[in-house]
Motif scaffolding. Structure first.
Motif: not given
Length: 546
Positions: A277-285
């Protein structure tokens, strides 16, 4: 209650006060205390040649370890005495406890508390225990007989030869396998490197495969040595107690680690999902701020140069929040050792990173401050140069002498920054120089000469036009300041040099003496350079174009 305690202590002391027997060396495997009751008493095993015979209870006045050691000494003494016949065994009831004898030689006293450990009746325990002791004495003597030791030595030699042969075979097998792998795989890996345009490092990948093969070889050799060591130690009675411990030394940690992984499996699954989840949020950001940086998304009152630094700040906050959420689910996080290491690292980080954090915060402050950007010509304190890179901790300048200057961001933040490039791109930066001319020279002539010098200087802007200011009226001279616009801040040193040369040429042409920087008296002849001396040796006049 006091009478019962006194009676138990008396019985134990009676076992110690039995007829003294010759003391023999106690085997290396000592009795191990184990908690057996809620009242704090302990039990210990009586072990002979690594084999557990029975357990006994102790009290604080006579610990179980000491009592078991005394009983073991009696058994060893009986076994070492060839006159003692193990077949002559008996046990006698005495005042509520049982005394064990082998061929009339005292072995031990068994108490009701000892029977409670095994959850059997005391007579049953006495009968089984005396038979077990007699059998242990027979095996003790058999294991130390000459024929048995010779046979064990022969088996040891056989095992050693077999282990040596296996070690040689394993080494030869892995050398052959390494050569086979190199011929079959290495060329393919190099081809894969070329096909991937050097994205895949063949040397690194081949090194990984080589490390894997060497690891398997080390495991195989270690298993052979460990098996040989276990078999060798088990052949002799003196080392037999260690034979069973050899595999436990290796397997127990692996078992504990495997058990810990199984027990921590739900927490590990949670950490895996949290990481995803954190990797997905960082990529989207990152995608969002990258689009702002490239100008694809426009936000009001938000400079596009702030996008990537803002992303770095958001990334730190997201990761910090994720660590706070993940901390309780990290295996071992509730242990005192983990907490101690965490506190230690926190103290070390807080003590040693004060300047690090100060420079990092200063770096982000400079970004939002907007004092300069990469490629600008600036002056920071005493340093003048072009901004090459703005890092999180320092700012890198390339000086006018082509020197690499790294300035800590905390120093940059505390210094006055002069940016020569901010307005030079649009309106232009003003280059200015001062000259002192005497009062006997008409000021209009001086201004005309200065403007003529500016017009001769290539690189200065025609619009807006240059202008002259009279900045001071001194005791002997009037200070004139020539101002001219320039849109290329990187050419400032060269333009200043050319401008000063043209000022001298123009004033010499028209016979006007420059009296700055100081003046004492009028000379007999003006201090001028006639045109015929402008190119005195070794100078040479410019060649005509074409």
């Amino acid at each position: 209650m006091r009478f019962a305690t006194f009676a138990l202590l008396s019985l134990l002391l009676a076992g110690i006060a039995a007829p003294a027997q010759p003391q023999a060396a106690i085997p290396a495997s000592q009795p191990v205390e184990l908690p057996r009751a809620d009242d704090g008493t302990l039990s210990a095993e009586v072990r002979l040649d690594g084999r557990s015979l029975f357990r006994v209870r102790g009290i604080s006045a006579l610990p179980a370890r000491e009592r078991a050691a005394n009983i073991l000494a009696n058994i060893v003494a009986a076994a070492d005495d060839p006159q003692v016949d193990p077949a002559q065994q008996r046990f006698t009831a005495v005042n509520g406890y049982y005394a064990l004898y082998i061929d009339g030689q005292f072995i031990a006293n068994l108490l009701p508390e000892d029977a409670a450990i095994e959850h059997v009746q005391l007579p049953v325990l006495a009968e089984v225990t005396v038979e077990r002791v007699a059998q242990a004495i027979s095996e003790y003597r058999e294991a130390r007989s000459t024929s048995r030791l010779l046979r064990a030595t022969g088996v040891l030699v056989l095992f050693t030869l077999l282990a040596a042969a296996l070690l040689y075979a394993v080494n030869a097998l892995f050398r052959w396998f390494s050569r086979l792998t190199e011929r079959a795989v290495k060329q393919r890996i190099e081809g894969l490197e070329r096909a991937s345009h050097r994205i895949i490092d063949a040397a690194q990948l081949w090194g990984f495969l080589g490390s894997l093969v060497r690891g398997l070889r080390a495991i195989a050799l270690f298993a052979i040595v460990l098996t040989w060591l276990n078999a060798a130690l088990g052949l002799y009675p003196w080392t037999r107690p260690f034979a069973s411990d050899i595999f436990h030394l290796v397997l127990n940690p692996l078992e504990k680690m495997a058990r810990g992984v199984v027990q921590s499996l739900p927490d590990l699954v949670f950490l895996f999902v949290l990481t995803f989840v954190v990797r997905f949020i960082l990529r989207a950001t990152h995608t969002f701020f990258l689009r702002i940086h490239r100008g694809w998304i426009h936000l009001e009152n938000f400079d596009r140069d702030w996008a990537l630094p803002t992303y770095r700040i958001v990334r730190i906050l997201v990761i910090a929040f994720a660590l706070v959420v993940a901390y309780p689910y990290i295996p071992g996080s509730d242990s005192e050792a983990f907490k101690g290491v965490s506190i230690f690292l926190g103290v070390v980080f807080s003590i040693g990173s004060s300047s690090f954090i100060a420079n990092m915060i200063a770096g982000y402050s400079l970004t939002y401050r907007g004092a300069f950007r990469e490629g600008d010509r600036v002056r920071i304190g005493e340093h003048v140069g072009e901004v090459v890179n703005v890092r999180a901790l320092s700012t890198q300048l390339r000086s006018l002498k082509n020197e690499d200057v790294n300035i800590p961001n905390s120093e940059v933040l505390a210094s006055a920054v002069v940016n020569y490039s901010t307005y030079s791109r649009d309106k232009g930066i003003i280059l200015h120089t001062d000259v002192g001319i005497g009062y006997d020279t008409p000021w209009r002539q001086v201004e005309a000469l200065l403007l003529m010098a500016a017009a001769r200087t290539d690189g200065l802007e025609k619009e807006p036009p240059p202008f002259v200011l009279q900045t001071a009226m001194g005791d002997y001279t009037v200070v004139y300041q020539l101002n001219a616009f320039c849109k290329d801040a990187t050419r400032m040193p060269a333009l200043y040099s050319a401008l000063h040369g043209n000022v001298q040429d123009v004033f010499n042409e028209y016979g006007v003496q420059i009296m700055s920087p100081s003046y004492e008296a009028d000379p007999e002849a003006p201090k001028l350079v006639p045109p015929e001396q402008w190119y005195a040796a070794p100078a040479s006049p410019p060649q005509p174009e074409g």
